[in-house]
Design a protein around this motif. Sequence first.
Motif, PDB file in Angstrom:
ATOM      1  N   ASP A   9       0.878  -1.327  -0.028  1.00  0.00           N
ATOM      2  CA  ASP A   9      -0.114   0.022  -0.056  1.00  0.00           C
ATOM      3  C   ASP A   9       0.733   1.276  -0.236  1.00  0.00           C
ATOM      4  O   ASP A   9       2.033   1.183  -0.129  1.00  0.00           O
ATOM      5  CB  ASP A   9      -1.028  -0.212   1.278  1.00  0.00           C
ATOM      6  N   LYS A  10       0.173   2.567  -0.020  1.00  0.00           N
ATOM      7  CA  LYS A  10       0.789   3.874   0.090  1.00  0.00           C
ATOM      8  C   LYS A  10       1.829   3.905   1.244  1.00  0.00           C
ATOM      9  O   LYS A  10       2.802   4.493   0.962  1.00  0.00           O
ATOM     10  CB  LYS A  10      -0.110   4.727  -0.011  1.00  0.00           C
ATOM     11  N   ALA A  44       4.740   2.094   0.705  1.00  0.00           N
ATOM     12  CA  ALA A  44       5.850   2.533  -0.534  1.00  0.00           C
ATOM     13  C   ALA A  44       6.401   3.922   0.119  1.00  0.00           C
ATOM     14  O   ALA A  44       7.688   4.125  -0.120  1.00  0.00           O
ATOM     15  CB  ALA A  44       4.891   3.288  -1.573  1.00  0.00           C
ATOM     16  N   THR A  45       5.829   4.592   0.896  1.00  0.00           N
ATOM     17  CA  THR A  45       6.720   5.721   1.567  1.00  0.00           C
ATOM     18  C   THR A  45       7.743   5.206   2.357  1.00  0.00           C
ATOM     19  O   THR A  45       8.716   6.012   2.243  1.00  0.00           O
ATOM     20  CB  THR A  45       5.425   6.452   2.429  1.00  0.00           C
ATOM     21  N   GLN A  54      -5.497  -0.896  -5.052  1.00  0.00           N
ATOM     22  CA  GLN A  54      -4.334  -0.303  -3.906  1.00  0.00           C
ATOM     23  C   GLN A  54      -3.071  -0.102  -4.462  1.00  0.00           C
ATOM     24  O   GLN A  54      -2.279   0.914  -4.126  1.00  0.00           O
ATOM     25  CB  GLN A  54      -4.241  -1.330  -2.861  1.00  0.00           C
ATOM     26  N   ALA A 101      -0.739   3.547  -4.832  1.00  0.00           N
ATOM     27  CA  ALA A 101       0.540   3.618  -4.333  1.00  0.00           C
ATOM     28  C   ALA A 101       1.412   4.095  -5.285  1.00  0.00           C
ATOM     29  O   ALA A 101       2.508   4.917  -5.214  1.00  0.00           O
ATOM     30  CB  ALA A 101       1.074   2.198  -3.712  1.00  0.00           C
TER      31      ALA A 101
END
Length: 260
Positions: A160-161, A164-165, A187, A191
């Motif tokens: 998910d985002k 990724a971050t 999802q 991302a």
Amino acid sequence: MFVVDSHCHLDCLDYEKLHTSVDDVIAKASARDVGFMLAVATTLPGFEAMKQLIGKRDNVAFSCGIHPLNLDEGYDFDKLAQLAAGNEVVALGETGLDYYYQQENALLQQESFRQHIRIGRQVNKPVIVHTRSAREDTLAILREEKVSECGGVLHCFTEDKQTATELLDLGMYISFSGIVTFRNAEQIREAAKIVPLDRILVETDSPYLAPVPHRGKENQPAYVRDVVEYMAVLKGISVEQMAEITTQNFNQLFHLHTGQ
């Protein structure tokens, strides 16, 4: 246009029915502007067999490692370090954690993952990371083992985002496969929208996970062109720009000069 398939298993394609040879696979890829591919190993004997199958080529590089689901086939880390030092090898892996299929050997997976990163730092080559149902431990090990010193990519991104971050904060690249084209992959698309262009790679993971419109067929390096086209629309840039950017990113991460 020049496209790179940053992750494929050339030794696992169907050479009996679908392709006559590695040359045939490369020709099909070239016809769709795919000019370079990274052939990724999942065991050490598999790496040596794959190298023999493919031979020395200007348009194929190798990664050497032991997949977390293949640790029962033997894992000699001294041998891994020796093979990884070879000039034809540009990365360690694929390595990582997979608790979806195997949880009983989690500690062994973690130890193997750490060893791959340590060797990557020794030989100054990045790691190719697989993760499934193991988000927290994957991020923790990447952080603890200082992956930023050798670099790496989370291949076939399905997280998910937030993940990724955190990967981006560790200096990692993120690679998108044909899964991003699947209808139920919202999802992953969300991302992908937040990943900066200078951190994106594209891959097939062939023979698995063929993108739309080839879904259900065996995947092959030629189909990475479809991933590039899809990602270009998602990021609001031209196909040519996406091809150029992902090739530059590939060169940056793996210390190569393809497509130049």
